[in-house]
Structures are given as C-alpha cells and as structure tokens.
Design an enzyme around this catalytic site. Sequence first.
Site, PDB file in Angstrom:
ATOM      1  N   HIS A 318       0.760  -1.086  -0.082  1.00  0.00           N
ATOM      2  CA  HIS A 318       0.062   0.120   0.190  1.00  0.00           C
ATOM      3  C   HIS A 318       0.747   1.075  -0.104  1.00  0.00           C
ATOM      4  O   HIS A 318       1.612   1.385   0.914  1.00  0.00           O
ATOM      5  CB  HIS A 318      -1.161   0.073   1.225  1.00  0.00           C
ATOM      6  CG  HIS A 318      -1.756   0.712   0.975  1.00  0.00           C
ATOM      7  ND1 HIS A 318      -3.324   0.542   0.167  1.00  0.00           N
ATOM      8  CD2 HIS A 318      -2.204   2.252   1.559  1.00  0.00           C
ATOM      9  CE1 HIS A 318      -3.990   1.508   0.575  1.00  0.00           C
ATOM     10  NE2 HIS A 318      -3.241   2.601   1.215  1.00  0.00           N
ATOM     11  N   ALA A 319       0.180   2.141  -0.652  1.00  0.00           N
ATOM     12  CA  ALA A 319       1.371   3.542  -1.297  1.00  0.00           C
ATOM     13  C   ALA A 319       1.392   4.209   0.163  1.00  0.00           C
ATOM     14  O   ALA A 319       0.336   4.345   0.630  1.00  0.00           O
ATOM     15  CB  ALA A 319       1.056   4.278  -2.816  1.00  0.00           C
ATOM     16  N   HIS A 348      -0.548  11.112  -6.162  1.00  0.00           N
ATOM     17  CA  HIS A 348      -0.877  11.737  -5.049  1.00  0.00           C
ATOM     18  C   HIS A 348      -0.163  11.915  -3.719  1.00  0.00           C
ATOM     19  O   HIS A 348      -0.146  12.150  -2.979  1.00  0.00           O
ATOM     20  CB  HIS A 348      -2.288  10.590  -4.252  1.00  0.00           C
ATOM     21  CG  HIS A 348      -2.915  10.693  -3.211  1.00  0.00           C
ATOM     22  ND1 HIS A 348      -3.620  11.015  -2.667  1.00  0.00           N
ATOM     23  CD2 HIS A 348      -1.852  10.001  -2.265  1.00  0.00           C
ATOM     24  CE1 HIS A 348      -3.982  11.103  -1.195  1.00  0.00           C
ATOM     25  NE2 HIS A 348      -3.085  10.079  -1.491  1.00  0.00           N
ATOM     26  N   GLU A 349       0.515  10.862  -3.861  1.00  0.00           N
ATOM     27  CA  GLU A 349       2.227  10.099  -3.034  1.00  0.00           C
ATOM     28  C   GLU A 349       3.171  11.633  -3.053  1.00  0.00           C
ATOM     29  O   GLU A 349       3.219  12.515  -1.805  1.00  0.00           O
ATOM     30  CB  GLU A 349       3.101   9.073  -3.373  1.00  0.00           C
ATOM     31  CG  GLU A 349       1.699   7.847  -3.540  1.00  0.00           C
ATOM     32  CD  GLU A 349       1.213   7.838  -2.070  1.00  0.00           C
ATOM     33  OE1 GLU A 349       0.209   7.221  -1.826  1.00  0.00           O
ATOM     34  OE2 GLU A 349       1.625   8.622  -1.112  1.00  0.00           O
ATOM     35  N   HIS A 352       2.192  14.363  -1.254  1.00  0.00           N
ATOM     36  CA  HIS A 352       2.470  14.288   0.020  1.00  0.00           C
ATOM     37  C   HIS A 352       3.978  14.893   0.532  1.00  0.00           C
ATOM     38  O   HIS A 352       4.724  15.497   1.280  1.00  0.00           O
ATOM     39  CB  HIS A 352       2.745  13.271   0.921  1.00  0.00           C
ATOM     40  CG  HIS A 352       1.065  12.510   0.758  1.00  0.00           C
ATOM     41  ND1 HIS A 352       0.291  13.131   1.600  1.00  0.00           N
ATOM     42  CD2 HIS A 352       0.826  11.369   0.776  1.00  0.00           C
ATOM     43  CE1 HIS A 352      -0.611  12.168   1.837  1.00  0.00           C
ATOM     44  NE2 HIS A 352      -0.524  11.259   1.072  1.00  0.00           N
ATOM     45  N   GLU A 376      -4.832  15.120   2.018  1.00  0.00           N
ATOM     46  CA  GLU A 376      -4.738  14.044   0.795  1.00  0.00           C
ATOM     47  C   GLU A 376      -5.018  14.805  -0.494  1.00  0.00           C
ATOM     48  O   GLU A 376      -4.900  14.252  -0.941  1.00  0.00           O
ATOM     49  CB  GLU A 376      -5.587  12.706   1.747  1.00  0.00           C
ATOM     50  CG  GLU A 376      -5.398  12.374   2.934  1.00  0.00           C
ATOM     51  CD  GLU A 376      -3.810  11.629   2.263  1.00  0.00           C
ATOM     52  OE1 GLU A 376      -3.345  11.654   3.381  1.00  0.00           O
ATOM     53  OE2 GLU A 376      -4.400  11.183   1.844  1.00  0.00           O
ATOM     54  N   HIS A 479      -6.495   0.783   5.582  1.00  0.00           N
ATOM     55  CA  HIS A 479      -6.865   1.282   6.729  1.00  0.00           C
ATOM     56  C   HIS A 479      -7.441   1.357   7.840  1.00  0.00           C
ATOM     57  O   HIS A 479      -7.055   1.525   8.554  1.00  0.00           O
ATOM     58  CB  HIS A 479      -6.979   2.802   6.143  1.00  0.00           C
ATOM     59  CG  HIS A 479      -6.614   3.120   4.820  1.00  0.00           C
ATOM     60  ND1 HIS A 479      -7.067   2.357   3.798  1.00  0.00           N
ATOM     61  CD2 HIS A 479      -6.364   4.609   4.979  1.00  0.00           C
ATOM     62  CE1 HIS A 479      -6.380   3.733   2.599  1.00  0.00           C
ATOM     63  NE2 HIS A 479      -5.758   4.462   3.292  1.00  0.00           N
ATOM     64  N   TYR A 489      -9.583  11.389   3.642  1.00  0.00           N
ATOM     65  CA  TYR A 489     -10.093  11.492   1.680  1.00  0.00           C
ATOM     66  C   TYR A 489     -11.595  11.960   1.575  1.00  0.00           C
ATOM     67  O   TYR A 489     -11.745  12.609   0.605  1.00  0.00           O
ATOM     68  CB  TYR A 489      -9.743   9.400   1.412  1.00  0.00           C
ATOM     69  CG  TYR A 489      -8.293   9.153   2.090  1.00  0.00           C
ATOM     70  CD1 TYR A 489      -8.896   8.604   2.789  1.00  0.00           C
ATOM     71  CD2 TYR A 489      -7.145   9.170   1.152  1.00  0.00           C
ATOM     72  CE1 TYR A 489      -7.201   7.469   2.990  1.00  0.00           C
ATOM     73  CE2 TYR A 489      -6.094   8.784   2.000  1.00  0.00           C
ATOM     74  CZ  TYR A 489      -6.095   7.992   2.143  1.00  0.00           C
ATOM     75  OH  TYR A 489      -4.700   7.247   3.034  1.00  0.00           O
TER      76      TYR A 489
HETATM   77  O1  LIG Z   1      -4.765   5.062   0.542  1.00  0.00           O
HETATM   78  C1  LIG Z   1      -4.385   5.486   0.016  1.00  0.00           C
HETATM   79  C2  LIG Z   1      -2.715   6.002  -0.443  1.00  0.00           C
HETATM   80  C3  LIG Z   1      -1.698   6.284   0.495  1.00  0.00           C
HETATM   81  C4  LIG Z   1      -1.421   7.048   1.644  1.00  0.00           C
HETATM   82  O2  LIG Z   1      -0.627   7.802   0.878  1.00  0.00           O
HETATM   83  O3  LIG Z   1      -2.900   7.972   1.825  1.00  0.00           O
HETATM   84  C5  LIG Z   1      -1.026   6.880   2.171  1.00  0.00           C
HETATM   85  C6  LIG Z   1      -1.941   5.815   3.387  1.00  0.00           C
HETATM   86  C7  LIG Z   1      -1.563   5.502   4.823  1.00  0.00           C
HETATM   87  C8  LIG Z   1       0.089   4.857   4.441  1.00  0.00           C
HETATM   88  C9  LIG Z   1       0.176   4.285   5.514  1.00  0.00           C
HETATM   89  C10 LIG Z   1       0.717   4.691   6.773  1.00  0.00           C
HETATM   90  C11 LIG Z   1      -0.622   5.637   6.574  1.00  0.00           C
HETATM   91  C12 LIG Z   1      -1.604   6.340   5.681  1.00  0.00           C
HETATM   92  N1  LIG Z   1      -0.621   8.399   3.407  1.00  0.00           N
HETATM   93  C13 LIG Z   1       0.164   8.888   3.169  1.00  0.00           C
HETATM   94  O4  LIG Z   1       2.014   8.249   3.254  1.00  0.00           O
HETATM   95  C14 LIG Z   1       0.545  10.047   3.697  1.00  0.00           C
HETATM   96  C15 LIG Z   1      -0.228  10.648   4.821  1.00  0.00           C
HETATM   97  C16 LIG Z   1      -0.102  11.126   5.809  1.00  0.00           C
HETATM   98  C17 LIG Z   1       0.395  12.269   5.806  1.00  0.00           C
HETATM   99  C18 LIG Z   1       1.633  11.743   4.753  1.00  0.00           C
HETATM  100  C19 LIG Z   1       1.758  11.395   4.186  1.00  0.00           C
HETATM  101  N2  LIG Z   1      -5.393   5.958  -0.717  1.00  0.00           N
HETATM  102  C20 LIG Z   1      -6.178   6.042   0.089  1.00  0.00           C
HETATM  103  C21 LIG Z   1      -7.721   7.264  -0.518  1.00  0.00           C
HETATM  104  C22 LIG Z   1      -7.590   7.433  -2.266  1.00  0.00           C
HETATM  105  C23 LIG Z   1      -7.390   8.916  -1.908  1.00  0.00           C
HETATM  106  C24 LIG Z   1      -6.842   8.986  -3.741  1.00  0.00           C
HETATM  107  C25 LIG Z   1      -7.036   8.709  -4.793  1.00  0.00           C
HETATM  108  C26 LIG Z   1      -7.607   7.047  -4.677  1.00  0.00           C
HETATM  109  C27 LIG Z   1      -8.135   6.632  -3.386  1.00  0.00           C
HETATM  110  C28 LIG Z   1      -7.095   4.537  -0.098  1.00  0.00           C
HETATM  111  O5  LIG Z   1      -6.171   3.927  -1.870  1.00  0.00           O
HETATM  112  O6  LIG Z   1      -7.940   3.972   0.051  1.00  0.00           O
HETATM  113 ZN   LIG Z   2      -2.860  10.007   0.352  1.00  0.00          ZN
END
Ligand SMILES: O=C(CCC(O)(O)[C@H](Cc1ccccc1)NC(=O)c1ccccc1)N[C@@H](Cc1ccccc1)C(=O)O
Ligand SMILES: [Zn+2]
Length: 590
Positions: A318-319, A348-349, A352, A376, A479, A489
Amino acid sequence: CDSAQETPAEFLARFQREARPMHNKVAEANWALQTNITVENEEVFVKARLEYAKFSQMQERQALLYLQNTTINLTPDERRQLTKIADIGTSAQTDVVKLERFAKIKTNMDSIYSKAEVCVEENCLQLEPGLTELFRTSRDCERLSTAWQGWRDQSGRKIKDLYAEYVQLGNEAIQILGYKDMGEYWKSAYDTPTFEKDVAKLFEQILPLYKQLHAYVRRRLKAVYGAHIFPSSGHIPAHILGNMWSQSWNNVGNLIKPFKSKQSVDVTDEMKAQGYTPKSMFETAEAFFYSLGFANMTKTFWKKSMLEKPTDRNVVCHASAWDMEKEDDFRIKMCTRVNHEDLMTVHHEMGHVQYYMEYKDQPTVYQGGANPGFHEAVGDTIALSVQTPEHLKTLDLMHAENIYDEETDINYLMQMALDKLAFLPFGYLIDQWRWSVFRGTTKPESYNEAWWDLRCRLQGISPPVKRGPEDFDPGAKFHVPGDTPYIRYFVSFVIQFQFYKAACDAAGNTRPLHHCDFYNNPTAGHKLRSMLQLGSSKPWPDALEQITGQRQMDAQPLMEYFQPLLQFLEKENGNDYGWTENCPENPPPC
Ligand SMILES: O=C(CCC(O)(O)[C@H](Cc1ccccc1)NC(=O)c1ccccc1)N[C@@H](Cc1ccccc1)C(=O)O
Ligand SMILES: [Zn+2]
C-alpha cells in the site's frame, strides 16, 4: 524529565532538537519493516515504538506543566505548540504491558494484511499486483466473485479478533488523555466542534449527484453482465465495479463510456505503448510540480525510495510517502504498475512529499497538514489538471481530434465521475462505521452487519455472496488494520475541487472548470505553495481562506465541475434511479 526550570521557549527549542532524531529513529525502523516484513524487523519496530512512547510521555508531562501553570504567561504561538506536543495520542498508555500488546497487535494486523494471498488451485495471487490487475481487467463474474470472497477470507476474517482487542486497548490508552474514545480523538484533528455535522451535510449535498451516476452505471453494467446478477433492490453487486472495495469505478470506464466512438481518458494503453516505466511516471509527476515552482525530488528520494514491488521479500505494498526528518530524506514506497490509475497515485504520493518540503522550515510541531484532509488533497489537486484532455495532449498521451466536442467532453466527465463521485459514499462511510465501533455502539458480534448496513444504504452496493458473523469485511481494507483514519479522504475529495478552482482562477482560467490545466503557471503554483508553507502553524480555516477566500469546506466547486454531466445523467436516467435501504437476504448468483 527535566523539571520545568526551563522557560517555555527553552523547552520548545530543546524539543525541536530532540524530537527530530527520535522521529527519525522510529521512521527508519518502520521503513525497514515495511520494505522487508520479517519477525526480526517487527520486533525492532515494536521496541522503537515503545521508546518513542516513553519519550512522548515525558514531553507531554512537561508541556502540560507550562499549559496548566497560571503564573506563566505564554504567547499564543507557545500555547499552540505546547498543546500539540501534549497531544500524544495512544502513546499516553503508561502500562508498558498494554502499550506493547497494542503495538504488537497493530504490527500483526498490518503483516497479515500485507502478506495475504488468494490461491485458486495452485495459482496464488496477492493484492498487488495480482488481484488488483484482475479487478482492473477481468469481466468474468465467477472469477471476480471468487477473488472478492477469497481476499476477505484471507485478510478480514483473520484479523477480526485482533481488531476487537485493538479497539479496547486503543480506547483505554486515549482515555488517559481525557478523550471518550479513539473516534473523538481522531475527529479532534479537525479542531471543529461541528465537524461531524459538516461532513454529513456535505454528503447529503452530493448524494443526488451520486445517485444519478449509480443509476447510469447500473444500467450499463446490466447490459454487460445480464440483469440476472443484479438484486431487485437496485444495488450494484460489489465485485463488478473494477475495484476490490468498489471505492472507485474508473476501471469500468471503457465498459460504460457514453459515446463509444469517442475517446476516453484512460491512457494505460498509450503509457504502455510509449514504454513508460515506474521511474518515468515519477519523473512525469516531478516535472508537473516543478513547472508550478515546486522543488524537484531530492537525491536521497531517488536513492532510497521503493518505487516497485521487490520480488524477493514481503513488503507493505500500500503506497505511502515518508518524511524521515533527517536532512533531505523524503521517500515514497509504492508497488507501481504502468497504468493510468497508478500514474494518478504517483501524483497523490508526490503531493505528500511536496507538502513535506514546503513546510520543512516550520518548527517540528507544525510539520504536518493544516488538517489531515489537506495532506491528502495536494497531489489530487495537481492530478485534476494532469488528467485534463488538454494536458494529456501536452504529454502526447491523448490524440483526440477535437477535445471540446460535446460527446468527448461527456466521456471525460464520466471518467472523472467514476473516480471522484463514486468514491464519496465510500470515503464517508468507513469512519461512520469506525466511530460507531470506538463509541461502543457497534459491538464485535455485529461488526460485519453494521458494515453492510452502511455499504448497502449509503453506497448502494451489495455483496456477491452471502455474508456471515465470521466475516470481517472492514478488515479487508488497508486503513482498518492499518489504524489509519479515512474521513480525511472524504474531506480531500471535497476541498481538492476548492483548491483546483482557486488555482485555476489564479491562473486566469476562462474555460469550463473541468478543462482547466494550470501546468507551467507559477501564479497558480505560488497560490498553492504559500498555503502549504503554513503546515499546521495556523488553524485550517485560516489556510483555506488564504487560498480560496472561504473558511468552510464547500461542495460547490465539485458540483460546478460535474454540472454538465448531471444534465446528461438526468436525461438518461429519467425515473430509473435509487435503491432500497437494505441489501437482499440472498445475493443472486453469477
Ligand atoms: O490510501 C491511499 C493512498 C495512501 C496514502 O498516501 O494516503 C498514505 C496512507 C497511509 C499509509 C501508511 C500509514 C498511514 C497512511 N498516506 C501517506 O503516505 C501520508 C499520510 C499523511 C501524511 C503524509 C503521508 N488512498 C486511499 C484513498 C484514495 C485517495 C486518492 C485516490 C484514490 C483513493 C485509498 O487507496 O483508499
Ligand atoms: Zn495520501
């Protein structure tokens, strides 16, 4: 803990010096584990977490001394910084046995999720890339249904009991800080007493638009799969929407394109034909940000990131984007595949990482998003511009003769709706379920029933096979075992259209909103960047006001963006839309 003989300013300066190396230590141990899941790395990470919790408890205690001491007069900024230092979440647990058990449960749930695989005969598929590719490309009802159920058997079912214990321990820990439960603590990140009502209002506002999209997609998929697999209640079976969780429907875009003879904007085939690689996808994203005045990715980024899934070890696919809090050490960990959807996730990444770099000169306590939704929304705001036909033509990824042709336009808006509109009920309901679990309203024996109540009522989708009390479908989404909040989100999908509209206005855009490409526009870039540089130093309404002139989340820009599509959908659907509250008892078979 030193006694409070230090002045608040001296304490804050010391925190700044000591906190970064501490955060770096935990981040390094977490990175080592997530990029190589082994028992040994799990143990090292749990130890680092315990050490960090003790450090946090000491800082919290000293910060509270200043905050509660009426003889000391603090500047508003000192008060804001001290309050954030004292906000240590579940690290507040002083019972080391419980603290360690909590850390181990989270690590255990994460590993089960990341290592899960579905085997049919001797052919085993992990979520990435196997199952994700299957949901992206297959139209075989049986295969999709088997994979849908298999994934939930191998992930959710296996963590159900761990999850109940996680809830219990998490609530105990957070109650030490005075919060009623973890849900109340998570909502406190938005520092808005009306937050829960505000998001409910936004959801109600968008629901009519979602219902129209749902009706159109249902009708078009009935033509592909046959009406017999659809329940008479009006729900869409969850496994045929191109995504393991039915959270975005972009992968069925080619099936339900309104005007077949015209282009759709899924550029996967073009990317493959032009030899895109994961690295070149990141370079493409980097170039867009750079064109707005953002910095390029650092040398350490290219050296230490994990941009592809390794073949020789287990990783968390998971990214995620990482601020290692050490010089220019920013990283992304992603099991990137060459396709349209992953090109957007790359943006998206990188969004961040760009936020990390924009606020890196803030005090450590302010190195975070104005609220979690802001973090996000950065990359997705850029991706709205990248996905325009205008920009895809600039990238030579789209060759439509006339991108303003009305039918091409509807195809484009439909594709964007499958990503953005389809997501909204899903983005909203995950934490509706979790807040009710943390509150104790939803007990372990009804975890799955409460989940499907929300999925059927709010999202209008139904399970392809019967669900039972053994199942734990929320646990099949990263999550939930990942202990990562999700309402962020939903907030992001609303405010990214506010950011996008503000950047487009700053760039002097006169086209319809969904055609705005602010590539190479430093004015738009400056508008965005100056807000990002605030980090969490100001309340998020101040940051929102700085970029949009408004202090509230507002679905109006999202509604404006999709207005042309709504007309098309209402004409197409007439009275044939909507679904009943509950899913049918027995799902129709493939
Ligand atoms: O989960 C993500 C992308 C991963 C992330 O970049 O949000 C990531 C998730 C994560 C991974 C490990 C520990 C905590 C959160 N969040 C980050 O990398 C992050 C979070 C907060 C600050 C800086 C970086 N997107 C969600 C929702 C989404 C978003 C955008 C497009 C499609 C879908 C999903 O896939 O369901
Ligand atoms: Zn994110």
